[in-house]
Enzyme design. Structure first.
Site, PDB file in Angstrom:
ATOM      1  N   HIS A   1       7.989  -6.996  -4.151  1.00 16.57           N
ATOM      2  CA  HIS A   1       7.132  -5.991  -4.777  1.00 16.57           C
ATOM      3  C   HIS A   1       5.794  -6.603  -5.183  1.00 16.57           C
ATOM      4  O   HIS A   1       5.748  -7.466  -6.063  1.00 16.57           O
ATOM      5  CB  HIS A   1       7.858  -5.436  -6.002  1.00 16.57           C
ATOM      6  CG  HIS A   1       7.114  -4.363  -6.731  1.00 16.57           C
ATOM      7  ND1 HIS A   1       6.639  -4.541  -8.015  1.00 16.57           N
ATOM      8  CD2 HIS A   1       6.774  -3.101  -6.374  1.00 16.57           C
ATOM      9  CE1 HIS A   1       6.056  -3.430  -8.426  1.00 16.57           C
ATOM     10  NE2 HIS A   1       6.117  -2.545  -7.439  1.00 16.57           N
TER      11      HIS A   1
ATOM     12  N   GLU B   1       5.420  -6.229   0.135  1.00 15.95           N
ATOM     13  CA  GLU B   1       4.654  -5.003  -0.111  1.00 15.95           C
ATOM     14  C   GLU B   1       3.182  -5.268  -0.376  1.00 15.95           C
ATOM     15  O   GLU B   1       2.819  -6.214  -1.090  1.00 15.95           O
ATOM     16  CB  GLU B   1       5.228  -4.263  -1.326  1.00 15.95           C
ATOM     17  CG  GLU B   1       4.582  -2.896  -1.494  1.00 15.95           C
ATOM     18  CD  GLU B   1       4.708  -2.316  -2.890  1.00 15.95           C
ATOM     19  OE1 GLU B   1       4.820  -3.083  -3.860  1.00 15.95           O
ATOM     20  OE2 GLU B   1       4.676  -1.081  -2.991  1.00 15.95           O
TER      21      GLU B   1
ATOM     22  N   ASP C   1      -0.058  -2.774  -1.623  1.00 16.50           N
ATOM     23  CA  ASP C   1      -0.687  -1.489  -1.973  1.00 16.50           C
ATOM     24  C   ASP C   1      -2.148  -1.577  -1.560  1.00 16.50           C
ATOM     25  O   ASP C   1      -2.801  -2.601  -1.800  1.00 16.50           O
ATOM     26  CB  ASP C   1      -0.627  -1.252  -3.482  1.00 16.50           C
ATOM     27  CG  ASP C   1       0.788  -1.191  -4.039  1.00 16.50           C
ATOM     28  OD1 ASP C   1       1.670  -0.646  -3.364  1.00 16.50           O
ATOM     29  OD2 ASP C   1       0.993  -1.681  -5.167  1.00 16.50           O
TER      30      ASP C   1
ATOM     31  N   HIS D   1      -2.943  -2.898  -6.701  1.00 14.31           N
ATOM     32  CA  HIS D   1      -2.071  -1.803  -7.120  1.00 14.31           C
ATOM     33  C   HIS D   1      -2.868  -0.581  -7.531  1.00 14.31           C
ATOM     34  O   HIS D   1      -2.428   0.560  -7.380  1.00 14.31           O
ATOM     35  CB  HIS D   1      -1.180  -2.238  -8.287  1.00 14.31           C
ATOM     36  CG  HIS D   1      -0.253  -1.170  -8.759  1.00 14.31           C
ATOM     37  ND1 HIS D   1      -0.422  -0.493  -9.936  1.00 14.31           N
ATOM     38  CD2 HIS D   1       0.843  -0.645  -8.174  1.00 14.31           C
ATOM     39  CE1 HIS D   1       0.540   0.397 -10.064  1.00 14.31           C
ATOM     40  NE2 HIS D   1       1.326   0.329  -9.020  1.00 14.31           N
TER      41      HIS D   1
ATOM     42  N   GLU E   1       1.538   0.593   1.013  1.00 12.74           N
ATOM     43  CA  GLU E   1       1.416   1.851   0.270  1.00 12.74           C
ATOM     44  C   GLU E   1      -0.044   2.278   0.153  1.00 12.74           C
ATOM     45  O   GLU E   1      -0.891   1.488  -0.282  1.00 12.74           O
ATOM     46  CB  GLU E   1       2.001   1.705  -1.141  1.00 12.74           C
ATOM     47  CG  GLU E   1       1.875   3.010  -1.929  1.00 12.74           C
ATOM     48  CD  GLU E   1       2.322   2.908  -3.377  1.00 12.74           C
ATOM     49  OE1 GLU E   1       2.927   1.893  -3.759  1.00 12.74           O
ATOM     50  OE2 GLU E   1       2.048   3.858  -4.131  1.00 12.74           O
TER      51      GLU E   1
HETATM   52  O1  G3P Z   1       6.008   1.293  -3.698  1.00 13.36           O
HETATM   53  C1  G3P Z   1       7.175   1.048  -4.404  1.00 13.36           C
HETATM   54  C2  G3P Z   1       6.730   0.754  -5.757  1.00 13.36           C
HETATM   55  O2  G3P Z   1       5.789  -0.279  -5.626  1.00 13.36           O
HETATM   56  C3  G3P Z   1       6.112   1.942  -6.369  1.00 13.36           C
HETATM   57  O3  G3P Z   1       5.608   1.670  -7.572  1.00 13.36           O
HETATM   58  O4  G3P Z   1       3.607   1.693  -8.922  1.00 13.36           O
HETATM   59  O5  G3P Z   1       4.574  -0.455  -8.207  1.00 13.36           O
HETATM   60  O6  G3P Z   1       3.391   0.969  -6.584  1.00 13.36           O
HETATM   61  P1  G3P Z   1       4.234   0.934  -7.813  1.00 13.36           P
HETATM   62 CA    CA Z   2       3.734   0.041  -4.464  1.00 13.35          CA
END
Ligand code: G3P
Ligand code: CA
Length: 383
Positions: free
Chosen positions: A50, A77, A79, A92, A186
Site C-alpha cells: 500500500h 500500489e 496513486d 496519495h 489508482e
Molecule cells: O486503493 C486502496 C487503498 O489505497 C484505498 O485507500 O485512501 O489509501 O488510497 P487510499
Molecule cells: Ca490507494
C-alpha cells in the site's frame, strides 16, 4: 453499460476516442461474472504494497516501492495525480502539504491556496499548481511522523516519483527478482482533474502502453473510488482488471457531482456489487466492510460482503492492513503506545479466512507471513 451523463458527454466522447485507439478491439471474453480473473477462488492470494512499503519508508517514493517488492509484495500500489503540465505523479493526494517539504520552500509560498476538491475545502499546496520541474525540487516526508517516527529518518531524501519512473522501477525489479512485480494504480479525484482540464485516464493509458502493459494478463490493476472513469475504461475495452474502491461511509465523488444519491453502502450490497460487476473485475472495500469492529473496538464477525462479491464474480482486495496498535482492533493491541506493533498477523489471518483474494498493507512482509501461515493451515484465534 450506463450512458455517460450529458454534463460530461463531450469530455467522455473525447476520452473514449483516445482510449479506444489505445486499447484496440475489446476482448471477446466477458470481463465480468463468468470470468472473475486472477485470485478469485484460487490460490493466488495477493499481498499488495500500500503506497509502497509505507510502514517503513515515506509513502509513494521509489524507496517505498522498491522495499515493497523486495519484501515480497506481489503488487505495489501507486496513486496518481497530475501536475500543471499534465504529468502523472505518485501521491496519495494532490494536496502535498503533508507529504513533501513544500512548506519549507519560500519560492512556493505564494502557491499556498484554498480550493474545494470533491466537496471538501482544503488549504495547502497542490500538484496541479506546479510543473513537474517545480515539483521535482521538493522532497518527500513521512505523512505519519507521530506513528512512524523511524520513517522520518528518510525525510528529505526522495523526490516525488512520476508514474513513468514507478513503471520503470517495476520492470527493473521484475527482471532482478525474476518474478513479475505487479502494478496497482489508482486514479485520484478523476472528476476533479477532469474539471480543471487535466484528465488522468489518457496519460495513464499512454504510460501503460509505453511500458507494454496495456494487454490481457499484464500484471496490472487499475482502481478508483469513482465509478464513472471505471465505466469509461471498461467501455473503451481496457484489457487489465478494474477495481471499484468502496468505503464504510460516503459516496463516489462522480455520483455526488451528478446528483446521483447512491452511496458506497448502496454499491456494497449484493445488488450493488452485481451492478459493479458489469464494469469492474474486483472491489477494494474498507476492511471494516469485511469484518467490522464491535462497539468495544474488538474484531467482530465477518459480514456477507466477500460471499456477495464473489457471487458476482468480483475479486476482493480490502484495505488497509497495518502493524501498529492504532490501526488494529482493540483485542489485538500489544503494549500501550499507539505506535507499538500489535498482533497484526492474527488480524490478517481472520481476514484471509473470510475468503478475500488479497489485501493492501503498509507492511508487505507481514502480509507475506500471514498469507503463508494461512496457506499452511493456521486459523485465526477465536475471540
Ligand atoms: O486503493 C486502496 C487503498 O489505497 C484505498 O485507500 O485512501 O489509501 O488510497 P487510499
Ligand atoms: Ca490507494
Amino acid at each position: 453499460m450506463s450512458v455517460p451523463s450529458s454534463r460530461r458527454s463531450a469530455a467522455v466522447a473525447a476520452l473514449l476516442a483516445v482510449l479506444l485507439a489505445l486499447a484496440g478491439p475489446a476482448s471477446a471474453t466477458p470481463r465480468h461474472g463468468s470470468s472473475p480473473g486472477p485470485g478469485a477462488g484460487d490460490a493466488d492470494l495477493l499481498v499488495i504494497g500500500h503506497r509502497g512499503a509505507s510502514g517503513y519508508r515515506p509513502e509513494h517514493t521509489l524507496a517505498a516501492y522498491e522495499l515493497a517488492a523486495r519484501t515480497g509484495a506481489d503488487h505495489v500500489e501507486c496513486d496518481v495525480v497530475s501536475t500543471a503540465d499534465g504529468v502523472l505523479v505518485c501521491r496519495h493526494e494532490n494536496d502535498i502539504t503533508g507529504t513533501t517539504d513544500v512548506a519549507d520552500h519560500p519560492e512556493f509560498a505564494d502557491r499556498r491556496t484554498t480550493k474545494v476538491v470533491d466537496g471538501v475545502a482544503l488549504t495547502g499546496w497542490f500538484t496541479e499548481d506546479m510543473t513537474l520541474e517545480e515539483l521535482r525540487t521538493l522532497r518527500a516526508v513521512e505523512r505519519l511522523p507521530d506513528v512512524r517516527e523511524e520513517n522520518t529518518l528518510y525525510d528529505g531524501l526522495y523526490p516525488v516519483p512520476t508514474l513513468e519512473e514507478y513503471l520503470d522501477l517495476r520492470a527493473d525489479l521484475s527482471r532482478e527478482l525474476r518474478r513479475e512485480v505487479g502494478a496497482y494504480v489508482e486514479t485520484k479525484h478523476p472528476t476533479y482533474f477532469d474539471s480543471i482540464g487535466l484528465s488522468l485516464e489518457e496519460p495513464l493509458l499512454a504510460a501503460l502502453r509505453a511500458a507494454g502493459l496495456d494487454r490481457r494478463n499484464a500484471p496490472v490493476f487499475l482502481q478508483s473510488f469513482e465509478t464513472g472513469n471505471l465505466r469509461e475504461l471498461d467501455a473503451a475495452g481496457v484489457r487489465v482488471p478494474l477495481v471499484q474502491l468502496l468505503a464504510v461511509s460516503g459516496a463516489p465523488a462522480d455520483l455526488v457531482a451528478a446528483g446521483d444519491p447512491r452511496t458506497y453502502a448502496d454499491l456494497s450490497t449484493a445488488a450493488g456489487l452485481a451492478e459493479v460487476a458489469t464494469y469492474a473485475d474486483g472491489v477494494g472495500p474498507e476492511k471494516d466492510q469485511v469484518i467490522p469492529r464491535d462497539p468495544d473496538g474488538t474484531l467482530g464477525e465477518p459480514t456477507s460482503f466477500v460471499a456477495d462479491a464473489h457471487a458476482s464474480g468480483l475479486l476482493v482486495h480490502p484495505y488497509t492492513f497495518r502493524n501498529e496498535n492504532t490501526f488494529l482492533p482493540a483485542d489485538l493491541h500489544e503494549g500501550e503506545a499507539p505506535d507499538d506493533y500489535g498482533r497484526a498477523i492474527e488480524e490478517q489471518l481472520a481476514f484471509w479466512a473470510t475468503g478475500i483474494d488479497g489485501l493492501f498493507t503498509d507492511n508487505p512482509d507481514t502480509g507475506v507471513v500471514s498469507r503463508q501461515l494461512f496457506e499452511d493451515g493456521a486459523l485465526p484465534e477465536a475471540g
